[in-house]
Motif scaffolding. Structure first.
Motif, PDB file in Angstrom:
ATOM      1  N   GLY A  95       7.952  64.419  74.178  1.00  0.00           N
ATOM      2  CA  GLY A  95       7.252  64.928  75.362  1.00  0.00           C
ATOM      3  C   GLY A  95       7.831  64.373  76.647  1.00  0.00           C
ATOM      4  N   TYR A  96       8.213  63.114  76.645  1.00  0.00           N
ATOM      5  CA  TYR A  96       8.817  62.500  77.824  1.00  0.00           C
ATOM      6  C   TYR A  96      10.257  62.958  78.007  1.00  0.00           C
ATOM      7  CZ  TYR A  96       5.200  59.012  78.740  1.00  0.00           C
ATOM      8  OH  TYR A  96       4.045  58.380  79.078  1.00  0.00           O
ATOM      9  N   ALA A  97      10.976  63.027  76.937  1.00  0.00           N
ATOM     10  CA  ALA A  97      12.418  63.283  76.991  1.00  0.00           C
ATOM     11  C   ALA A  97      12.714  64.760  76.806  1.00  0.00           C
ATOM     12  CB  ALA A  97      13.131  62.448  75.943  1.00  0.00           C
ATOM     13  N   CYS A  98      12.277  65.566  77.760  1.00  0.00           N
ATOM     14  CA  CYS A  98      12.556  66.997  77.675  1.00  0.00           C
ATOM     15  C   CYS A  98      14.068  67.209  77.726  1.00  0.00           C
ATOM     16  CB  CYS A  98      11.857  67.756  78.788  1.00  0.00           C
ATOM     17  SG  CYS A  98      12.377  67.291  80.439  1.00  0.00           S
ATOM     18  N   ILE A  99      14.518  68.188  76.986  1.00  0.00           N
ATOM     19  CA  ILE A  99      15.945  68.441  76.896  1.00  0.00           C
ATOM     20  C   ILE A  99      16.386  69.286  78.091  1.00  0.00           C
ATOM     21  CG2 ILE A  99      17.764  69.414  75.455  1.00  0.00           C
ATOM     22  CD1 ILE A  99      16.294  66.925  74.310  1.00  0.00           C
ATOM     23  N   THR A 100      17.411  68.816  78.761  1.00  0.00           N
ATOM     24  CA  THR A 100      17.906  69.502  79.952  1.00  0.00           C
ATOM     25  C   THR A 100      18.961  70.538  79.579  1.00  0.00           C
ATOM     26  OG1 THR A 100      19.652  67.876  80.283  1.00  0.00           O
ATOM     27  CG2 THR A 100      17.540  67.420  81.349  1.00  0.00           C
ATOM     28  N   ASP A 101      19.239  71.454  80.478  1.00  0.00           N
ATOM     29  CA  ASP A 101      20.276  72.464  80.259  1.00  0.00           C
ATOM     30  C   ASP A 101      21.635  71.802  80.043  1.00  0.00           C
ATOM     31  OD1 ASP A 101      18.455  74.516  80.512  1.00  0.00           O
ATOM     32  OD2 ASP A 101      18.925  74.903  82.628  1.00  0.00           O
TER      33      ASP A 101
END
Length: 84
Positions: free
Chosen positions: A56-62
């Motif tokens: 939840g904290y470490a959303c995956i970036t583009d």
């Protein structure tokens, strides 16, 4: 004390809004994930017992998705060249 330090950083860098402890944790998780650090390690660093909390904290970036796809393509090319 941590809140004060985070608030001071925002003030020094002239951010319009106050920085929060939650924002700093989220940023840390996102930066670690983008750097390729395994979720299990990030969870341990952040003190999470459940890896879903970390995700939840470490959303995956583009950018992370792009790098992962580049790795996959390179691996497939290598495997294809080795099978010839």
């Amino acid at each position: 004390m941590i809140w004060f330090e985070i608030h001071e950083l925002g003030f020094v860098h002239q951010f319009k809004h106050n920085l929060s402890y939650h924002q700093s944790r989220h940023t840390f998780g996102t930066l670690m994930a983008s750097a390729g650090v395994p979720m299990e390690s990030i969870a341990k660093m952040m003190g999470h017992t459940n890896i879903r909390t970390t995700q939840g904290y470490a959303c995956i970036t583009d950018d992370k998705i792009s790098k992962d796809m580049d790795k996959l393509i390179a691996k497939r090319k290598l495997n294809s060249a080795n099978s010839d």
